[in-house]
Design an enzyme around this catalytic site. Sequence first.
Site: not given
Ligand SMILES: O=P(O)(O)OC[C@H]1O[C@H](O)[C@H](O)[C@@H](O)[C@@H]1O
Length: 617
Positions: A396, A425, A530
Amino acid sequence: MASLSGLCSSFPSLKPNNKIGAELSSFRKDSLAVSSRSNSSFKHSVAREVSADLSKTNDVAGLKKAKQGGLEKDPKALWRRYVDWLYQHKELGLYLDVSRIGFSDEFVSEMEPRFQAAFKAMQELERGAVANPDEGRMVGHYWLRNAKLAPNPFLQVQIDKTLAAICDFADSVISGKIKPPSSREGRFTQILSVGIGGSALGPQFVAEALAPDNPPLKIRFIDNTDPAGIDHQIAQLGPELASTLVIVISKSGGTPETRNGLLEVQKAFREAGLDFAKQGVAITQENSLLDNTARIEGWVARFPMFDWVGGRTSEMSAVGLLPAALQGVDIREMLVGASMMDEATRSTVLRKNPAALLALCWYWATDGIGSKDMVVLPYKDSLLLFSRYLQQLVMESLGKEFDLDGNRVNQGISVYGNKGSTDQHAYIQQLREGVHNFFVTFIEVLRDRPPGHDWELEPGVTCGDYLFGMLQGTRSALYANNRESITVTVQEVTPRSVGALIALYERAVGIYASLVNINAYHQPGVEAGKKAAGEVLALQKRVLAVLNEASCEDPAESLTLQEIADRCHAPDDIEMIYKIIEHMAANDRALIAEGDCGSPYSLKVFLGECNVDELYA
Ligand SMILES: O=P(O)(O)OC[C@H]1O[C@H](O)[C@H](O)[C@@H](O)[C@@H]1O
């Protein structure tokens, strides 16, 4: 009813798209069998030709290839190389062996200016520069283990106060001073951690690595929006739900998977007649949706996440420290280990800086364009999740489309691995003999078991000797076939060494990002998925509205996929509409799909009944 055959998903692998890098990779393949010492004149003549081609691009990766003649195979010379390059952190008992990566002295010299620039960038970052320009944020995870480094007194107090609050809270929960309202045990016995990505991977890694066999509180994780997975975790808790502390972790406080996990857990609490607020803890940024919910509902506690700590570097914030402390892990020792490693990785002398050495190896092994994958093999069961943790930290951070100057670079390094010798294995066959698209990082732990527990299962040989033999044997066998590797050695898996390992890789990623000129601290690519997921759910609502409307007009009317797509004004989304209907039909939702999902044109879809409320909503 629709059938559910043929569902599948795929995970695209990262591929370098740098033409020069690809050409050089094939050059390197041809030259790899040549010993650097015995064929130096050959090496230099090839080097001159390739250097001439590359001078136009000023590509250090290219220069490095040009100077490479192959891996050292002479045992005496290899031993000298081992000793020459061996890094040791005395106090931490940590070693880094880079001798099985074939970089040359010339390559190191070529890279030196880039390293000095990276060290400078890192100093500025630690002083509070906006090192994440796209998001306009400081990057302060290094301050978490040494608050004095934070750029202003306000932040220092915030860090210290939070750490003290974590320790107090954990002590109170473990001692039973803070207890659940209606449990037979009279104290919390379980933790259910709800979070995803950086809000799960660190805590999962540390729980596996460091939680004692009988922790004061046992931990489970909900790290997805998979209903069956969530049901499984809740079912496993059974009556202990009454003595479960639910820690909801989300930096943004609005991640859908985490919100869904929370809603599912809250429903389970309601059904069990329990008051969730009396057992809920939030770790999130101040005033986020999650923070406001927790405050309004009066949850047991709230801990802050700071704007200047990224999810994937949050293990030493409340995100990682609170769950660890509740499991009886010495979190101050984790911080000490990380802080000691931070100190070492501030060195501006490449050879004395283990994070820089890692970055050097990564650059060499992957041509600075991610042309090879990083296979992480800890030979210790408790470090099983290290590679999964590193997968997010590295991929990431480094997997970026554009560099800091806006050039399209499609950077990254793919990371995978589980543990040795188990993986021997499974896939080591391919590593030894198959496609040559990786380098290995062995993680070696010297102490096999706690003192006094060992025994010889055959004369002179313990179980741990076998593990040791497997590691050394695999390292040698891979190298004999020109497969490069790094070895990181620690004495034991302790809070201190785990803190140090995390800090080592955090810094290596930061330095490598500077070498390839990318922003390691944002993740713009994640947003696309997203957003697309949100669009799918919005389309699903439109499909349902169209079907509802049709069924209210004529309950017997069924629609083809094309008709639904047209009525949704989304003719181009017909495939997605098909997937939506297939999924809903498989889950006994109100919708009925007649025909065969294997022949989408045959499908006729209708709703069981008209929902008048929804029609006029
Ligand atoms: O901690 P949050 O705001 O719920 O985010 C959770 C995750 O969401 C996203 O997918 C980001 O790419 C991550 O870097 C992050 O850790």
